[in-house]
Scaffold this active site. Structure first.
Site, short mmCIF file in Angstrom:
data_model
loop_
_atom_site.label_atom_id
_atom_site.label_comp_id
_atom_site.label_asym_id
_atom_site.label_seq_id
_atom_site.Cartn_x
_atom_site.Cartn_y
_atom_site.Cartn_z
N CYS A 145 0.82 -1.21 0.00
CA CYS A 145 0.00 0.00 0.00
C CYS A 145 0.86 1.26 0.00
O CYS A 145 2.01 1.26 0.42
CB CYS A 145 -0.94 0.01 1.20
N CYS A 146 0.26 2.34 -0.51
CA CYS A 146 0.85 3.68 -0.43
C CYS A 146 -0.30 4.66 -0.23
O CYS A 146 -1.44 4.25 0.00
CB CYS A 146 1.67 4.01 -1.68
N GLY A 147 -0.03 5.96 -0.34
CA GLY A 147 -1.04 6.96 -0.03
C GLY A 147 -2.38 6.74 -0.70
O GLY A 147 -3.42 6.63 -0.06
#
EC number: 3.1.3.48
Length: 212
Positions: A145-147
């Protein structure tokens, strides 16, 4: 028969029809538990998932995945409630997207002091580290995951697809599918294309079945 009687009779018939037809029955109350996936959530391979940065409303959903590892590519640190959730469920968070005192203290094993602009794209070293975590089935089930689940996650998954032997057109199409109306970033696609997949160290005894 009056209009009022007709209306009452029709109402009784409607109720009887609803009682006999499950499809017409109304739900008396909302479900007790709301299961909401993170933004841009999608399975990548068996027990491998991708998404945007999870929030508190996603925790019930994440519980269903029985995650062992979260590969954190976001440029900002997780919220305290997310760290508490991960700790309570024995989920290991691997910090790859940020390199600072916080991430060094948690998981990032390095003897070097590195200065990273949080708005920069991932570099080859961080992509290599991310992929080596992904190709180790001991880390599964695993969430990347990221932003927003777009560019950083898309970079890592794009390089993973190249490792799987996908052609660049298919890799690019998958990356852009998650970027929304703004479209993809040419620098991300160039990084995916130029990444040296031969630099990724893979232990054959730990590789996931879908990569063999």
């Amino acid at each position: 028969m009056s209009n009022k009687d007709t209306s009452i009779l029709k109402g009784n018939v409607d109720h009887e029809e609803a009682d006999s037809n499950p499809k017409l029955r109304k739900i008396g109350r909302p479900p007790a538990l709301r299961i909401i996936p993170p933004l841009n959530f999608c399975p990548v391979e068996r027990q491998l998932y991708r998404s945007g940065q999870p929030s508190a409303i996603n925790q019930s959903f994440l519980e269903q995945l029985n995650l062992k590892t979260i590969l954190w590519l976001a440029s900002e640190e997780p919220q305290d409630d997310f760290l508490e959730f991960s700790n309570d469920h024995n989920i290991n968070i691997e910090f790859v997207g940020i390199i600072n005192e916080f991430s060094n203290y948690q998981n990032y094993n390095t003897n070097q002091t590195l200065t990273v602009n949080p708005w920069d794209a991932l570099n080859e070293q961080t992509i290599k580290r991310a992929l080596e975590l992904i190709v180790n089935r001991e880390n599964y089930p695993l969430l990347v995951c990221c932003g927003m689940g777009r560019h950083r996650t898309g970079t890592v998954i794009g390089c993973l697809r190249r490792l799987q032997g996908w052609n660049l057109a298919s890799v690019s199409e998958e990356y852009r599918r998650f970027t929304g109306a703004r479209g993809g970033r040419i620098l991300v696609e160039l990084l995916i294309e130029s990444f040296d997949i031969g630099s990724v160290e893979i232990d054959p005894s730990k590789v996931p079945d879908w990569l063999t």
